[in-house]
Design an enzyme around this catalytic site. Structure first.
Site: not given
Length: 319
Positions: A173, A201, A205
């Site tokens: 992650s 993003y 993650k």
């Protein structure tokens, strides 16, 4: 507390007292100890993927390594590539069909896998880009491809688990997950507009964290555990083009990945978010996206279950 907590309190830069990935292998007594076991690593053509492979090669495990660009991966891994213990498999993570073919290739050669490292990923694509399935590119590459890949390899991971070494899924992650959580089910791909590269993003993650947590919830009782983590220093390019200091930084940067993969401290327990070779503290949303702590939204069973259900539908699988 992890034995590696102290060296991370006041880091001095590449080459300082923080452990390298290979040091983790040595400290845990795993040199040559995974002979006969199979590990799969995605995204091995540059950076942390290469250092992860180097460390895992020292364990003696048989390695299946995926990369979108096989020529680049072969050049990057030239100094350690051993055809008898490593197999390169082409996989474009923006294509679910490519993921399926890669999984089929691996399963045609082995029925037991003890370790899956989901290393590949992209970051902060500046404009909204969709895959051929209409999936936002970061969400597709960082999450959906690994979600599908895991589910296709799941039976082999369960079969590969043993009392001496229970199977593990390690998902890279990022501290960037702290920026924000996952969107509503009707807006994973910014169908409602307002695309932001960093928010997208962060969503991908956070999805990595949720996937690891849900794997643990579903399969821990069958000897399969999962971890998400923030890796250390990263860099792009083939190792031969990096300075010795940058290479050392990458080796240290891959240490948390290897810690998650083999640490005896973690045996039999998962669903953890790791940072600096230890379990990260739970953090408040303090405006610092690079905090080593996990975000307040990192452990959310309801959203984890929702994402799992929605992801199955997106990749065309049933539960």
């Amino acid at each position: 507390m992890s034995r590696y907590a102290a060296p991370h309190v006041d880091p001095k830069g590449p080459g300082d007292a923080r452990p390298t990935a290979l040091q983790i292998v040595q400290d845990e007594g795993f040199e040559g100890k995974l002979t006969g076991k199979v590990a799969v690593v995605t995204g091995v053509s540059s950076g942390l993927g290469i250092e992860t492979v180097k460390a895992l090669a020292a364990t003696g495990a048989t390695l299946f390594l995926t990369a979108r660009n096989l020529a680049k991966a072969e050049a990057a891994l030239a100094e350690i590539f051993d055809p008898s213990t490593m197999t390169l498999v082409q996989m474009d993570q923006a294509s679910l069909e490519s993921v399926r073919i890669a999984a089929q290739t691996i399963l045609s050669k082995t029925t037991q896998i003890s370790l899956l490292v989901a290393n590949a990923g992209v970051m902060a694509i500046p404009d909204l880009r969709l895959t051929d399935k209409g999936h936002e590119m970061q969400f597709a590459t960082n999450h959906l491809s690994h979600f599908l890949f895991f589910n296709l390899l799941k039976s082999a991971l369960l079969t590969g688990s043993s009392s001496a070494f229970q199977s593990r899924v390690v998902i890279l992650s990022s501290a960037g997950h702290r920026i924000g959580g996952i969107n509503s089910s009707d807006n994973y791909h910014y169908e409602n507009g307002e695309y932001n590269p960093w928010a997208a993003y962060a969503q991908s993650k956070t999805a990595n964290v949720y996937m690891a947590n849900e794997i643990e919830r579903r399969y821990a009782s069958q000897g399969l555990h999962a971890y998400s983590l923030h890796p250390g220093i990263s860099a792009t390019g083939i190792i031969g083009q990096l300075t010795s200091e940058e290479v050392m930084g990458l080796d240290q940067g891959a240490a948390t990945t290897i810690y998650a993969a083999i640490s005896k401290e973690l045996e039999g327990r998962g669903g953890l978010y790791l940072n600096d070779c230890s379990e990260a503290a739970m953090g408040e949303q303090d405006g610092n996206p690079m905090s080593g702590k996990s975000a307040p939204h990192s452990f959310h069973p309801e959203n984890e279950a929702r994402l799992w259900k929605d992801s199955l539908e997106m990749v065309g699988l049933s539960d």
